[in-house]
Design an enzyme around this catalytic site. Structure first.
Site, PDB file in Angstrom:
ATOM      1  N   ARG A  50     -10.884 -13.619   5.537  1.00  0.00           N
ATOM      2  CA  ARG A  50     -11.014 -14.919   6.218  1.00  0.00           C
ATOM      3  C   ARG A  50     -12.407 -15.183   6.782  1.00  0.00           C
ATOM      4  O   ARG A  50     -12.918 -16.290   6.712  1.00  0.00           O
ATOM      5  CB  ARG A  50     -10.005 -15.014   7.360  1.00  0.00           C
ATOM      6  CG  ARG A  50      -8.578 -15.154   6.887  1.00  0.00           C
ATOM      7  CD  ARG A  50      -7.624 -14.963   8.027  1.00  0.00           C
ATOM      8  NE  ARG A  50      -7.823 -13.661   8.649  1.00  0.00           N
ATOM      9  CZ  ARG A  50      -7.103 -13.174   9.648  1.00  0.00           C
ATOM     10  NH1 ARG A  50      -6.135 -13.882  10.147  1.00  0.00           N
ATOM     11  NH2 ARG A  50      -7.334 -11.984  10.145  1.00  0.00           N
ATOM     12  N   LYS A 147       0.321   0.519   0.144  1.00  0.00           N
ATOM     13  CA  LYS A 147       1.443   0.845   1.004  1.00  0.00           C
ATOM     14  C   LYS A 147       1.269   0.119   2.345  1.00  0.00           C
ATOM     15  O   LYS A 147       0.123  -0.187   2.687  1.00  0.00           O
ATOM     16  CB  LYS A 147       1.561   2.354   1.186  1.00  0.00           C
ATOM     17  CG  LYS A 147       0.624   2.958   2.238  1.00  0.00           C
ATOM     18  CD  LYS A 147       1.022   4.371   2.570  1.00  0.00           C
ATOM     19  CE  LYS A 147       0.468   4.763   3.904  1.00  0.00           C
ATOM     20  NZ  LYS A 147       0.642   6.111   4.315  1.00  0.00           N
ATOM     21  N   HIS A 239       4.295   9.575   0.050  1.00  0.00           N
ATOM     22  CA  HIS A 239       3.468  10.702  -0.390  1.00  0.00           C
ATOM     23  C   HIS A 239       4.277  11.988  -0.622  1.00  0.00           C
ATOM     24  O   HIS A 239       4.187  12.614  -1.674  1.00  0.00           O
ATOM     25  CB  HIS A 239       2.374  11.009   0.631  1.00  0.00           C
ATOM     26  CG  HIS A 239       1.520   9.830   0.975  1.00  0.00           C
ATOM     27  ND1 HIS A 239       1.067   8.941   0.030  1.00  0.00           N
ATOM     28  CD2 HIS A 239       1.026   9.396   2.148  1.00  0.00           C
ATOM     29  CE1 HIS A 239       0.342   8.009   0.622  1.00  0.00           C
ATOM     30  NE2 HIS A 239       0.304   8.263   1.910  1.00  0.00           N
ATOM     31  N   LYS A 330       1.038  14.377  12.771  1.00  0.00           N
ATOM     32  CA  LYS A 330      -0.305  14.065  13.271  1.00  0.00           C
ATOM     33  C   LYS A 330      -0.638  15.001  14.421  1.00  0.00           C
ATOM     34  O   LYS A 330       0.244  15.609  15.006  1.00  0.00           O
ATOM     35  CB  LYS A 330      -0.334  12.621  13.744  1.00  0.00           C
ATOM     36  CG  LYS A 330      -0.054  11.656  12.596  1.00  0.00           C
ATOM     37  CD  LYS A 330      -0.602  10.300  12.861  1.00  0.00           C
ATOM     38  CE  LYS A 330      -0.421   9.397  11.665  1.00  0.00           C
ATOM     39  NZ  LYS A 330      -1.382   9.639  10.586  1.00  0.00           N
TER      40      LYS A 330
HETATM   41  P1  NAP Z   1      -7.747  -3.719   7.952  1.00  0.00           P
HETATM   42  O1  NAP Z   1      -8.927  -2.876   8.250  1.00  0.00           O
HETATM   43  O2  NAP Z   1      -6.985  -4.355   9.077  1.00  0.00           O
HETATM   44  O3  NAP Z   1      -8.244  -4.887   6.971  1.00  0.00           O
HETATM   45  C1  NAP Z   1      -7.470  -6.025   6.664  1.00  0.00           C
HETATM   46  C2  NAP Z   1      -8.270  -6.921   5.730  1.00  0.00           C
HETATM   47  O4  NAP Z   1      -7.466  -8.060   5.413  1.00  0.00           O
HETATM   48  C3  NAP Z   1      -9.567  -7.455   6.329  1.00  0.00           C
HETATM   49  O5  NAP Z   1     -10.516  -7.579   5.308  1.00  0.00           O
HETATM   50  C4  NAP Z   1      -9.150  -8.832   6.843  1.00  0.00           C
HETATM   51  O6  NAP Z   1     -10.282  -9.639   6.991  1.00  0.00           O
HETATM   52  C5  NAP Z   1      -8.211  -9.256   5.715  1.00  0.00           C
HETATM   53  N1  NAP Z   1      -7.211 -10.273   6.117  1.00  0.00           N
HETATM   54  C6  NAP Z   1      -6.385 -10.223   7.168  1.00  0.00           C
HETATM   55  N2  NAP Z   1      -5.638 -11.337   7.217  1.00  0.00           N
HETATM   56  C7  NAP Z   1      -6.000 -12.104   6.171  1.00  0.00           C
HETATM   57  C8  NAP Z   1      -5.597 -13.371   5.676  1.00  0.00           C
HETATM   58  N3  NAP Z   1      -4.664 -14.114   6.304  1.00  0.00           N
HETATM   59  N4  NAP Z   1      -6.166 -13.845   4.558  1.00  0.00           N
HETATM   60  C9  NAP Z   1      -7.114 -13.130   3.907  1.00  0.00           C
HETATM   61  N5  NAP Z   1      -7.544 -11.929   4.324  1.00  0.00           N
HETATM   62  C10 NAP Z   1      -6.997 -11.420   5.442  1.00  0.00           C
HETATM   63  O7  NAP Z   1      -6.664  -2.956   7.074  1.00  0.00           O
HETATM   64  P2  NAP Z   1      -6.894  -1.653   6.142  1.00  0.00           P
HETATM   65  O8  NAP Z   1      -6.851  -0.458   6.995  1.00  0.00           O
HETATM   66  O9  NAP Z   1      -8.071  -1.885   5.271  1.00  0.00           O
HETATM   67  O10 NAP Z   1      -5.549  -1.640   5.291  1.00  0.00           O
HETATM   68  C11 NAP Z   1      -5.288  -2.572   4.267  1.00  0.00           C
HETATM   69  C12 NAP Z   1      -3.968  -2.195   3.584  1.00  0.00           C
HETATM   70  O11 NAP Z   1      -4.092  -0.911   3.021  1.00  0.00           O
HETATM   71  C13 NAP Z   1      -2.784  -2.120   4.542  1.00  0.00           C
HETATM   72  O12 NAP Z   1      -1.622  -2.543   3.863  1.00  0.00           O
HETATM   73  C14 NAP Z   1      -2.672  -0.637   4.871  1.00  0.00           C
HETATM   74  O13 NAP Z   1      -1.364  -0.262   5.209  1.00  0.00           O
HETATM   75  C15 NAP Z   1      -3.086  -0.037   3.532  1.00  0.00           C
HETATM   76  N6  NAP Z   1      -3.647   1.316   3.640  1.00  0.00           N
HETATM   77  C16 NAP Z   1      -4.740   1.555   4.410  1.00  0.00           C
HETATM   78  C17 NAP Z   1      -5.270   2.832   4.488  1.00  0.00           C
HETATM   79  C18 NAP Z   1      -6.504   3.131   5.298  1.00  0.00           C
HETATM   80  O14 NAP Z   1      -6.940   4.284   5.276  1.00  0.00           O
HETATM   81  N7  NAP Z   1      -7.087   2.186   5.980  1.00  0.00           N
HETATM   82  C19 NAP Z   1      -4.668   3.879   3.770  1.00  0.00           C
HETATM   83  C20 NAP Z   1      -3.559   3.607   2.971  1.00  0.00           C
HETATM   84  C21 NAP Z   1      -3.069   2.316   2.914  1.00  0.00           C
HETATM   85  P3  NAP Z   1     -10.300 -10.962   7.940  1.00  0.00           P
HETATM   86  O15 NAP Z   1      -9.731 -10.559   9.256  1.00  0.00           O
HETATM   87  O16 NAP Z   1     -11.717 -11.409   7.970  1.00  0.00           O
HETATM   88  O17 NAP Z   1      -9.420 -11.933   7.245  1.00  0.00           O
END
Ligand code: NAP
Length: 483
Positions: A50, A147, A239, A330
């Site tokens: 966004r 996930k 996992h 954890k």
């Molecule tokens: P995050 O850091 O909160 O990032 C979320 C992303 O989505 C940001 O780029 C955000 O940018 C965007 N976003 C949020 N609302 C939006 C909307 N309405 N329209 C368009 N874009 C939007 O989350 P993350 O940790 O990267 O995780 C992402 C996914 O991967 C999740 O489902 C999580 O469960 C999964 N996951 C993450 C990890 C990890 O290590 N981080 C590991 C395994 C799985 P804006 O706020 O600018 O929109």
């Protein structure tokens, strides 16, 4: 050196392209694949989120993500500049109708186009529906779903239904990055590429199997999400169950996506329901000035498990009565993931000084130091008679394949290349995910029915005391959580 086979030019639309996962894993991983020549220059990577970014500002963000998350020797300025020219940014809110048309215009949809949902699950359905509404889906499109894939059986089925309205099953890639790890695939190579192990791979020769995924970190930063999920939903349902499937499945007749996934599904369907005494829940306490789980989660009354240990059984011919001990948590002593196959003790010892000889242990390490280690009994070198000792036969991939650890292909980049190649072997099929949730839901309702609450454990230990009882009562011991 391993061979690099370039993929066809593609578009990757990365929803959540500025998030934590994109920054730490996906963008650096794509750069590495480009650096080794696997990604053609005519490919396009479009990050979507966004916030609005200027062109230079976004380029700086991607550059920082790469330089901060990769070894410096992998970064050369020319390659980096070329890569940056392939990555663009599109500001778009998944919840409204603006800018989808312009996203479409920026894509050559005759190319393979992967839509990667690296966003929170609350907007999965919005994005899927908008991709359809704005006519972005073609037969060569793929969708990658991070996930969590649902919160229980009903929500996973609902998400499968939403997906299947606009994509066919062979376009859907439900990602579990554990399956992209070198060692996990090597487990299949080891079992089905050698004559040595498979004849012994059953309840007659294997005493039990332990699967451990221990994390040192707590839930800081993800407290609110985690408190609604817990270790069972966050780690076991995906996992650990995937690892269990690979270690326990029958040999598929061919190494093809559906043949492998059929065999994994059979394992999940053969899991016996658990008795409440086969379940141990834990929650980490505080140490020094470090907060407890409840403080990290911002919920003083939380009964969510940050640790779980289970004793599972698979009801089929191969595994009847073999215990599979699973644990994950954890704030444990070390960050370690491994599968340990513990063979039975020798039926009889011919060595008078060693009336009992321990069974071999085959340990498959997923992290750190991916590799395979087997304990074998040998004669202690030197004079002095037949004294026996156990020594490790170590096959560390980095050493054997003459690679530095940092150079091993990482899980995310391997899986993304599989998406582009259209290979679904290492991705979960819809029926597999639903079956995993069905079993998970039963385990959770079992402990809820018996009003089990987590035992508090000291941080940086091996978990709650009760977990020791799970193995001790069967005259077995957990392996130490150590590197
Ligand atoms: P995050 O850091 O909160 O990032 C979320 C992303 O989505 C940001 O780029 C955000 O940018 C965007 N976003 C949020 N609302 C939006 C909307 N309405 N329209 C368009 N874009 C939007 O989350 P993350 O940790 O990267 O995780 C992402 C996914 O991967 C999740 O489902 C999580 O469960 C999964 N996951 C993450 C990890 C990890 O290590 N981080 C590991 C395994 C799985 P804006 O706020 O600018 O929109």
């Amino acid at each position: 050196m391993y061979k690099i086979i370039p993929v066809d030019p593609f578009n990757l639309v990365l929803f959540g392209g500025t998030g934590d996962l994109a920054r730490r894993e996906i963008l650096p991983g794509l750069y590495r694949r480009f650096h080794v020549g696997q990604i053609p220059r005519s490919s396009k990577i479009i990050c979507v989120a966004r916030k609005s970014y200027g062109k230079q500002e976004f380029s700086d963000f991607v550059k920082k993500a790469i330089t901060e998350n990769l070894d410096q020797h992998l970064i050369d300025q020319d390659t980096l500049a070329q890569f940056l020219s392939m990555v663009t940014y599109k500001s778009l809110d998944a919840n409204d109708n603006e800018n989808w048309e312009s996203l479409k215009q920026s894509l050559d949809l005759s190319l393979i186009t992967a839509f990667y949902l690296s966003v929170g699950p609350n907007i999965f359905s919005k994005i899927i529906n908008n991709l359809d509404k704005f006519d972005l889906i073609r037969p060569n499109s793929r969708i990658v779903v991070e996930k969590p894939f649902g919160h229980d059986f009903d929500s996973s089925r609902e998400l499968n239904n939403i997906l299947s309205k606009v994509f066919s099953e062979n376009q859907i890639y439900r990602i579990d990055h554990y399956l992209g790890k070198e060692t996990v695939q090597n487990l299949m190579a080891l079992r089905f590429g050698n004559v040595l192990f498979e004849p012994l791979w059953n309840s007659q020769y294997i005493d039990h199997i332990q699967i451990t995924v221990a994390e040192k970190g707590g839930v800081e930063g993800r407290g609110e999400y985690y408190d609604n999920s817990g270790a069972m939903r966050d780690m076991v349902q995906n996992h650990l169950m995937q690892l269990l499937c690979l270690v326990a499945m029958e040999p598929p007749s061919i190494f093809s996506p559906d043949a492998v996934r059929d065999e994994k599904l059979k394992v999940i369907r053969s899991l016996e329901p658990l008795h409440h005494t086969d379940i141990v829940l834990g929650q980490y306490g505080s140490i020094g000035s470090e907060p407890s789980y409840k403080e990290d989660a911002g919920n003083p009354r939380s009964t969510t498990e940050s640790y779980i240990a289970l004793k599972c059984k698979i009801s089929n011919w191969r595994w009847a009565n073999t215990a599979f001990y699973l644990r994950t948590g954890k704030r444990l002593r070390k960050r370690v993931s491994e599968i340990a196959v513990v063979f039975k003790d020798l039926p009889h010892s011919i060595f008078q000084d060693h009336p009992q000889i321990n069974g071999n242990v085959l340990a498959i390490r997923l992290q750190p130091n991916e590799g395979i280690n087997m304990t074998v009994t040998i004669k202690e070198p030197g004079p002095g008679g037949m004294r026996l000792i156990e020594v490790p036969l170590d096959m560390s991939f980095a050493k054997s394949l003459n690679q530095e650890v940092g150079n091993l292909t990482k899980a995310y980049e391997r899986l993304i290349m599989d998406v582009i190649r259209g290979n679904q072997t290492l991705f979960m099929r819809g029926d597999e995910v639903e079956a995993a949730w069905q079993w998970t839901d039963k385990v959770i309702s079992c402990w809820e029915k018996h009003r089990k609450t987590p035992q508090i454990y000291d941080p940086y230990t091996s978990g709650p005391e009760e977990a020791y009882m799970l193995t001790n009562k069967d005259q077995r011991r957990w392996r130490e959580i150590e590197i």
